[in-house]
Design an enzyme around this catalytic site. Structure first.
Site, mmCIF file in Angstrom:
data_model
loop_
_atom_site.group_PDB
_atom_site.id
_atom_site.type_symbol
_atom_site.label_atom_id
_atom_site.label_comp_id
_atom_site.label_asym_id
_atom_site.label_seq_id
_atom_site.Cartn_x
_atom_site.Cartn_y
_atom_site.Cartn_z
ATOM 1 C CG ASP A 72 12.166 6.529 -3.936
ATOM 2 O OD1 ASP A 72 11.430 7.473 -4.136
ATOM 3 O OD2 ASP A 72 12.557 6.100 -3.164
ATOM 4 C CG ASN B 99 3.311 6.135 -5.196
ATOM 5 O OD1 ASN B 99 3.993 6.103 -6.148
ATOM 6 N ND2 ASN B 99 3.818 5.771 -4.029
HETATM 7 C C1 IPE Z 1 8.548 3.718 -5.352
HETATM 8 O O1 IPE Z 1 8.845 4.833 -4.538
HETATM 9 C C2 IPE Z 1 7.286 3.894 -6.139
HETATM 10 C C3 IPE Z 1 7.821 4.539 -7.531
HETATM 11 C C4 IPE Z 1 8.900 5.200 -7.470
HETATM 12 C C5 IPE Z 1 6.735 5.022 -8.351
HETATM 13 P P1 IPE Z 1 8.228 5.084 -3.075
HETATM 14 O O2 IPE Z 1 8.682 6.210 -2.578
HETATM 15 O O3 IPE Z 1 6.696 5.099 -3.368
HETATM 16 O O4 IPE Z 1 8.398 3.794 -2.357
HETATM 17 P P2 IPE Z 1 8.956 3.886 -0.803
HETATM 18 O O5 IPE Z 1 7.589 4.158 -0.029
HETATM 19 O O6 IPE Z 1 10.137 4.377 -0.535
HETATM 20 O O7 IPE Z 1 8.853 2.119 -0.484
HETATM 21 C C1 IPE Z 2 9.405 9.419 -6.402
HETATM 22 O O1 IPE Z 2 9.878 10.192 -5.507
HETATM 23 C C2 IPE Z 2 8.281 9.455 -7.183
HETATM 24 C C3 IPE Z 2 6.915 8.931 -6.948
HETATM 25 C C4 IPE Z 2 6.854 7.770 -6.053
HETATM 26 C C5 IPE Z 2 5.802 9.148 -7.500
HETATM 27 P P1 IPE Z 2 9.023 10.239 -4.157
HETATM 28 O O2 IPE Z 2 8.059 11.156 -4.067
HETATM 29 O O3 IPE Z 2 8.717 9.097 -3.500
HETATM 30 O O4 IPE Z 2 10.354 11.111 -3.484
HETATM 31 P P2 IPE Z 2 10.726 10.925 -1.999
HETATM 32 O O5 IPE Z 2 11.284 9.290 -1.782
HETATM 33 O O6 IPE Z 2 10.055 11.222 -0.908
HETATM 34 O O7 IPE Z 2 11.992 11.619 -1.790
HETATM 35 MG MG MG Z 3 9.969 7.812 -2.340
#
Ligand code: IPE
Ligand code: IPE
Ligand code: MG
Length: 258
Positions: A38, A86
């Site tokens: 993340d 996502n």
């Molecule tokens: C979790 O991250 C999913 C992945 C790393 C693929 P998210 O960014 O989607 O999760 P939340 O929204 O912070 O819970």
């Molecule tokens: C994790 O990074 C990747 C995926 C969930 C696909 P994020 O895109 O969730 O990054 P933040 O949480 O917005 O920083």
């Molecule tokens: Mg995230």
């Protein structure tokens, strides 16, 4: 072997150990490491860049971590790359993630084959675009005999959806008269999840500091050791992985016993 070492040895799930060669104690590394990758968006935002740039940089961190885990003798590595939730992101971001995934698979295929790594996927794979499914199937087929490490990509993955499909399967078996409710055991549940032949994660890492699971492997992490680091995924390094593994080696796992 002194008492502490003995206790540690007892408390850790083991796999082949090559960690000592790079400075970790000469005791087993976890057999299965799972990572919630993340923080790509925040990494980009801090630099006034588009979120997509964060995902691009994040895919480089994936490469580093895959090779490091392989060198360390970790037998299973599960990476949460795209959740069922996502899909709610803007179309442009979803498309960029899908094309990044296809590029990653194409560029890493030979490396995975060379390093004897088997690619696997868990999740609602049929929801992915056809060309992504083709790339996945191609790399999965090319690496199917890999025996040094299983790299499991959680794609379009959600633990609740995984549990729902398990309940549907068991329900259908009951309807057909192949199963009675009393015969349902924890092992039977495990056998009907995407991860049926994969041991539960020993260590769960989440980057970017969020103290939540975000629908990842809910059943399987029942006794995983959890490590949350504030580091944003694109900045995650081999050095930090080694630090986390060293911390893990000093934890005592009890599994509910004394
Ligand atoms: C979790 O991250 C999913 C992945 C790393 C693929 P998210 O960014 O989607 O999760 P939340 O929204 O912070 O819970
Ligand atoms: C994790 O990074 C990747 C995926 C969930 C696909 P994020 O895109 O969730 O990054 P933040 O949480 O917005 O920083
Ligand atoms: Mg995230």
């Amino acid at each position: 072997m002194n008492a502490i070492k003995k206790k540690r040895k007892k408390s850790l799930n083991s796999s082949r150990n090559s960690a000592d060669s790079i400075g970790l104690d000469a005791i087993p590394v976890p057999a299965h490491v799972a990572i919630i990758m993340d923080g790509n968006g925040r990494w980009a935002k801090k630099r006034l860049l588009n979120r997509i740039k964060g995902h691009e940089k994040g895919s480089q961190a994936v490469r580093t971590v895959v090779q490091s885990c392989r060198e360390l003798g970790i037998r299973y590595l599960t990476l949460y790359a795209f959740s069922t939730e996502n899909w709610k992101r803007p179309k442009s971001e979803v498309e960029a993630l899908m094309s990044l995934l296809t590029r990653f698979l194409q560029s890493e295929k030979s490396e995975l084959m060379e390093k004897d790594i088997r690619l696997r996927v868990i999740g609602q794979i049929d929801r992915l675009p056809a060309n992504v499914q083709d790339s996945l199937n191609d790399t999965i087929a090319a690496t199917r005999n890999g025996s040094s490490m299983d790299l499991i990509l959680a794609l379009s993955y959600g633990a609740r959806a995984e549990i729902v499909q398990m309940v549907q399967k068991l329900g259908a078996m009951i309807q057909r008269g192949q199963l009675t409710p009393e015969a349902i055991t924890a092992d039977l549940v495990t056998d009907h999840l995407y991860t049926r032949d994969i041991p539960d994660p020993d260590l769960l890492i989440r980057t970017s500091g969020e103290m939540r699971i975000s629908n990842f492997l809910l059943w399987q992490i029942a006794y995983a050791e959890i490590f949350v680091t504030p580091t944003l995924w694109p900045d995650f390094s081999k050095q930090e992985l080694l630090q986390i593994l060293s911390d893990y080696q000093h934890r005592e796992r009890r599994f509910g016993a004394v």
